[in-house]
Motif scaffolding. Structure first.
Motif, PDB file in Angstrom:
ATOM      1  N   ILE A   1      24.168   4.587  15.540  1.00 18.28           N
ATOM      2  CA  ILE A   1      25.265   5.551  15.724  1.00 18.28           C
ATOM      3  C   ILE A   1      25.674   5.509  17.197  1.00 18.28           C
ATOM      4  N   THR A   2      26.944   5.193  17.445  1.00 21.52           N
ATOM      5  CA  THR A   2      27.427   5.124  18.830  1.00 21.52           C
ATOM      6  C   THR A   2      27.821   6.531  19.287  1.00 21.52           C
ATOM      7  N   LEU A   3      27.597   6.777  20.582  1.00 26.53           N
ATOM      8  CA  LEU A   3      27.765   8.129  21.135  1.00 26.53           C
ATOM      9  C   LEU A   3      28.634   8.134  22.382  1.00 26.53           C
ATOM     10  N   GLY A   4      29.685   7.305  22.398  1.00 28.32           N
ATOM     11  CA  GLY A   4      30.580   7.273  23.552  1.00 28.32           C
ATOM     12  C   GLY A   4      29.813   7.025  24.841  1.00 28.32           C
ATOM     13  N   ALA A   5      30.071   7.862  25.858  1.00 22.87           N
ATOM     14  CA  ALA A   5      29.434   7.693  27.163  1.00 22.87           C
ATOM     15  C   ALA A   5      27.913   7.851  27.114  1.00 22.87           C
ATOM     16  N   SER A   6      27.380   8.375  26.001  1.00 22.08           N
ATOM     17  CA  SER A   6      25.916   8.508  25.871  1.00 22.08           C
ATOM     18  C   SER A   6      25.252   7.293  25.240  1.00 22.08           C
ATOM     19  N   GLY A   7      26.009   6.227  24.994  1.00 17.68           N
ATOM     20  CA  GLY A   7      25.379   5.012  24.465  1.00 17.68           C
ATOM     21  C   GLY A   7      25.263   5.027  22.956  1.00 17.68           C
ATOM     22  N   CYS A   8      24.041   4.871  22.456  1.00 15.51           N
ATOM     23  CA  CYS A   8      23.862   4.867  21.005  1.00 15.51           C
ATOM     24  C   CYS A   8      22.434   5.245  20.634  1.00 15.51           C
ATOM     25  N   VAL A   9      22.255   5.498  19.348  1.00 17.07           N
ATOM     26  CA  VAL A   9      20.938   5.795  18.786  1.00 17.07           C
ATOM     27  C   VAL A   9      20.696   4.807  17.657  1.00 17.07           C
TER      28      VAL A   9
ATOM     29  N   PRO B   1      20.661   4.702  26.207  1.00 18.67           N
ATOM     30  CA  PRO B   1      21.755   5.186  27.051  1.00 18.67           C
ATOM     31  C   PRO B   1      22.531   4.025  27.667  1.00 18.67           C
ATOM     32  N   THR B   2      23.680   4.328  28.239  1.00 17.77           N
ATOM     33  CA  THR B   2      24.459   3.281  28.894  1.00 17.77           C
ATOM     34  C   THR B   2      24.787   3.728  30.311  1.00 17.77           C
ATOM     35  N   GLU B   3      25.308   2.813  31.129  1.00 14.09           N
ATOM     36  CA  GLU B   3      25.589   3.204  32.518  1.00 14.09           C
ATOM     37  C   GLU B   3      26.833   4.085  32.592  1.00 14.09           C
ATOM     38  N   ALA B   4      26.866   4.917  33.624  1.00  9.82           N
ATOM     39  CA  ALA B   4      28.039   5.755  33.855  1.00  9.82           C
ATOM     40  C   ALA B   4      29.132   4.886  34.449  1.00  9.82           C
ATOM     41  N   VAL B   5      30.287   4.904  33.833  1.00 11.95           N
ATOM     42  CA  VAL B   5      31.422   4.143  34.369  1.00 11.95           C
ATOM     43  C   VAL B   5      32.629   5.067  34.405  1.00 11.95           C
ATOM     44  N   LYS B   6      33.669   4.650  35.116  1.00  9.45           N
ATOM     45  CA  LYS B   6      34.901   5.436  35.128  1.00  9.45           C
ATOM     46  C   LYS B   6      35.758   4.946  33.972  1.00  9.45           C
TER      47      LYS B   6
ATOM     48  N   ASP C   1      40.410   3.998  29.453  1.00 14.14           N
ATOM     49  CA  ASP C   1      40.985   4.027  28.101  1.00 14.14           C
ATOM     50  C   ASP C   1      39.889   3.605  27.124  1.00 14.14           C
ATOM     51  N   THR C   2      39.429   4.567  26.326  1.00 13.34           N
ATOM     52  CA  THR C   2      38.298   4.270  25.431  1.00 13.34           C
ATOM     53  C   THR C   2      38.757   3.748  24.057  1.00 13.34           C
ATOM     54  N   THR C   3      40.068   3.547  23.876  1.00 11.49           N
ATOM     55  CA  THR C   3      40.547   3.042  22.583  1.00 11.49           C
ATOM     56  C   THR C   3      39.884   1.708  22.263  1.00 11.49           C
ATOM     57  N   GLY C   4      39.321   1.614  21.076  1.00 12.82           N
ATOM     58  CA  GLY C   4      38.744   0.330  20.655  1.00 12.82           C
ATOM     59  C   GLY C   4      37.362   0.048  21.216  1.00 12.82           C
ATOM     60  N   ALA C   5      36.738   1.029  21.876  1.00 10.15           N
ATOM     61  CA  ALA C   5      35.386   0.803  22.431  1.00 10.15           C
ATOM     62  C   ALA C   5      34.393   0.511  21.315  1.00 10.15           C
ATOM     63  N   GLY C   6      34.515   1.263  20.229  1.00  7.74           N
ATOM     64  CA  GLY C   6      33.607   1.058  19.099  1.00  7.74           C
ATOM     65  C   GLY C   6      33.734  -0.356  18.537  1.00  7.74           C
ATOM     66  N   ASP C   7      34.946  -0.887  18.495  1.00  7.82           N
ATOM     67  CA  ASP C   7      35.140  -2.246  17.971  1.00  7.82           C
ATOM     68  C   ASP C   7      34.594  -3.304  18.932  1.00  7.82           C
TER      69      ASP C   7
ATOM     70  N   ILE D   1      28.789  -4.204  27.294  1.00  4.25           N
ATOM     71  CA  ILE D   1      30.075  -4.867  27.043  1.00  4.25           C
ATOM     72  C   ILE D   1      31.148  -3.838  26.670  1.00  4.25           C
ATOM     73  N   ALA D   2      30.793  -2.870  25.807  1.00  5.81           N
ATOM     74  CA  ALA D   2      31.762  -1.833  25.432  1.00  5.81           C
ATOM     75  C   ALA D   2      32.131  -0.982  26.656  1.00  5.81           C
ATOM     76  N   ALA D   3      31.181  -0.779  27.558  1.00  6.53           N
ATOM     77  CA  ALA D   3      31.476  -0.004  28.776  1.00  6.53           C
ATOM     78  C   ALA D   3      32.457  -0.752  29.681  1.00  6.53           C
ATOM     79  N   VAL D   4      32.398  -2.076  29.659  1.00  9.36           N
ATOM     80  CA  VAL D   4      33.406  -2.849  30.407  1.00  9.36           C
ATOM     81  C   VAL D   4      34.779  -2.607  29.776  1.00  9.36           C
ATOM     82  N   SER D   5      34.816  -2.587  28.435  1.00 14.09           N
ATOM     83  CA  SER D   5      36.111  -2.443  27.749  1.00 14.09           C
ATOM     84  C   SER D   5      36.793  -1.102  28.034  1.00 14.09           C
ATOM     85  N   VAL D   6      36.022  -0.056  28.301  1.00 15.60           N
ATOM     86  CA  VAL D   6      36.662   1.253  28.550  1.00 15.60           C
ATOM     87  C   VAL D   6      37.224   1.366  29.968  1.00 15.60           C
ATOM     88  N   GLN D   7      36.940   0.362  30.793  1.00 14.93           N
ATOM     89  CA  GLN D   7      37.430   0.413  32.174  1.00 14.93           C
ATOM     90  C   GLN D   7      38.774  -0.281  32.361  1.00 14.93           C
TER      91      GLN D   7
HETATM   92  N1  LIG Z   1      32.975   6.692  28.573  1.00 16.52           N
HETATM   93  C1  LIG Z   1      32.176   5.671  28.282  1.00 16.52           C
HETATM   94  N2  LIG Z   1      31.337   5.137  29.188  1.00 16.52           N
HETATM   95  C2  LIG Z   1      30.540   4.111  28.904  1.00 16.52           C
HETATM   96  N3  LIG Z   1      30.477   3.521  27.708  1.00 16.52           N
HETATM   97  C3  LIG Z   1      31.284   3.999  26.744  1.00 16.52           C
HETATM   98  C4  LIG Z   1      32.171   5.086  26.958  1.00 16.52           C
HETATM   99  N4  LIG Z   1      32.830   5.329  25.817  1.00 16.52           N
HETATM  100  C5  LIG Z   1      32.388   4.427  24.927  1.00 16.52           C
HETATM  101  N5  LIG Z   1      31.452   3.628  25.467  1.00 16.52           N
HETATM  102  C6  LIG Z   1      30.723   2.527  24.804  1.00 16.52           C
HETATM  103  O1  LIG Z   1      31.403   2.210  23.606  1.00 16.52           O
HETATM  104  C7  LIG Z   1      30.574   2.463  22.466  1.00 16.52           C
HETATM  105  C8  LIG Z   1      31.426   3.008  21.347  1.00 16.52           C
HETATM  106  O2  LIG Z   1      32.073   4.183  21.769  1.00 16.52           O
HETATM  107  P1  LIG Z   1      32.347   5.401  20.777  1.00 16.52           P
HETATM  108  O3  LIG Z   1      33.237   6.353  21.488  1.00 16.52           O
HETATM  109  O4  LIG Z   1      31.054   5.919  20.264  1.00 16.52           O
HETATM  110  O5  LIG Z   1      33.092   4.673  19.553  1.00 16.52           O
HETATM  111  P2  LIG Z   1      34.609   4.769  19.015  1.00 16.52           P
HETATM  112  O6  LIG Z   1      35.417   3.857  19.850  1.00 16.52           O
HETATM  113  O7  LIG Z   1      34.460   4.331  17.605  1.00 16.52           O
HETATM  114  O8  LIG Z   1      35.020   6.185  19.139  1.00 16.52           O
HETATM  115  C9  LIG Z   1      29.495   3.420  22.965  1.00 16.52           C
HETATM  116  O9  LIG Z   1      28.312   3.284  22.203  1.00 16.52           O
HETATM  117  C10 LIG Z   1      29.316   2.943  24.404  1.00 16.52           C
HETATM  118  O10 LIG Z   1      28.488   1.787  24.420  1.00 16.52           O
END
Ligand SMILES: Nc1ncnc2c1ncn2[C@@H]1O[C@H](COP(=O)(O)OP(=O)(O)O)[C@@H](O)[C@H]1O
Ligand SMILES: *[C@@H]1O[C@H](CO)[C@@H](O)[C@H](O)[C@H]1NC(C)=O
Length: 323
Positions: free
Chosen positions: A235-243, A256-261, A264-270, A298-304
């Motif tokens: 289960i992905t948890l946005g800025a909290s990484g995943c479980v 957990p994942t690193e704190a980044v700025k 745009d988080t669109t498509g981070a899950g993909d 890698i997903a954290a790079v995509s949100v930057q």
């Molecule tokens: N603000 C963030 N900082 C760092 N990593 C992030 C952030 N938002 C998303 N991620 C990364 O992207 C993954 C998927 O993000 P999430 O928001 O859970 O999915 P979705 O895009 O489906 O809403 C997270 O598990 C994490 O690795």
């Protein structure tokens, strides 16, 4: 197809792709406005752009950019958006041998309006995606059964996803299932056919009826999903990484994942799912925790960076330690 030609080296396998996606392609039509329009109102926006989206293609693009030999089984319209989409897949070095074009529906679209606060309204017309059918899967049977990993989501007809998962599962292919967008009454077969079941917080809430807003709650929801028969749950948890947890280690682990700025988080899950597919296919002996750490990165790079596929990193731009 060409043999490698070098003495003593085995002939390269023919059609096989390591990562196969059976899923969606959508053209994003994005208008930026100062505010969202009311019913019946016409307003002027200040910017318009077209983007390539759809969860299936997004995940495939991320896996391919990391170096996966990838193929997508999907359907677009015989229209200009469909033609452009196929060109986009080719530019990402994705095999389009099983990318079908139909005259019976338009290429899937997502019409998106975003206001200055970043709030949005979205209309999806899945169109050609919903016409991907059994016959199309049969034509792609050899590429599916010889893949290392097959990924499915729920933006095509659920019956087609289920059939693809059944084909892969019966050939011993690792299946990565992303139940997105989630439905409360998901067919129980999806769980049994998932080697890895990967969803985000809101999807986990819909599927389990539990609240999921922190790693502890996510662990409880993941356990419930695991009990439905998947081998591994993430289960992905946005800025909290995943479980994650698995049948062999049914104790929730927070990665957990690193704190980044985040820009745009669109498509981070993909991006995350595509990266995970890459690791499952090319580094199958890495511990799951390590694969997830790298997928988080890698997903954290995509949100930057802005956009969906446009924000997905390439292997050459990532630290060599990830490979
Ligand atoms: N603000 C963030 N900082 C760092 N990593 C992030 C952030 N938002 C998303 N991620 C990364 O992207 C993954 C998927 O993000 P999430 O928001 O859970 O999915 P979705 O895009 O489906 O809403 C997270 O598990 C994490 O690795
Ligand atoms: C989870 O993914 C869905 C798409 O299936 C999206 O609409 C939703 O906003 C995401 N939830 C979170 C918490 O990111």
């Amino acid at each position: 197809m060409a043999a490698s030609g070098e003495p003593g080296r085995p002939r390269q396998e023919e059609v096989a792709a390591a990562v196969v996606v059976v899923g969606s392609c959508m053209t994003d039509l994005v208008s930026l406005t100062s505010r969202l329009p009311k019913t019946g109102e016409t307003i002027h926006g200040h910017k318009f752009f077209i983007g390539f989206g759809g969860k299936g293609a997004n995940q495939c693009v991320q896996a391919a950019r990391l170096g996966a030999k990838a193929s997508i089984v999907c359907k677009v319209g015989k229209d200009s958006f469909g033609n452009d989409y196929i060109e986009n897949l080719k530019q990402n070095h994705i095999s389009t041998e099983f990318t079908y074009q139909t005259r019976d529906a338009a290429t899937g679209t997502a019409s998106i309006i975003v206001n200055d606060e970043g709030e949005n309204i979205i209309v999806i017309v899945a169109g050609a995606n919903l016409l991907l059918n059994t016959e199309d899967l049969q034509k792609a049977a050899s590429v599916i059964s010889r893949a290392r990993v097959m990924i499915c989501q729920l933006e095509i007809s659920p019956a087609t996803s289920l059939e693809a998962l059944t084909m892969a599962h019966s050939s011993g292919v690792t299946t990565l299932f992303n139940p997105a967008p989630a439905v409360a009454d998901l067919d129980p077969q999806f769980y049994a056919l998932s080697s890895v079941f990967c969803c985000n917080e809101s999807e986990a809430e819909i599927l389990t009826g539990l609240a999921v807003s922190n790693p502890t709650e996510a662990g409880k929801a993941a356990l419930l999903l695991l009990e439905r028969g998947c081998q591994v749950v993430v289960i992905t948890l946005g800025a909290s990484g995943c479980v994650t947890l698995s049948q062999t280690e049914p104790v929730p682990k927070h990665i957990p994942t690193e704190a980044v700025k985040a820009v745009d988080t669109t498509g981070a899950g993909d991006s995350f799912v595509g990266a995970l597919a890459f690791y499952l296919a090319y580094y199958p002996n890495l511990p799951m925790e390590e694969m997830l750490k790298r997928s988080n990165f890698i997903a954290a790079v995509s949100v930057q960076a802005t956009g969906t596929q446009s924000s997905y990193p390439y292997k050459k731009d990532l630290p060599p330690a990830l490979f």
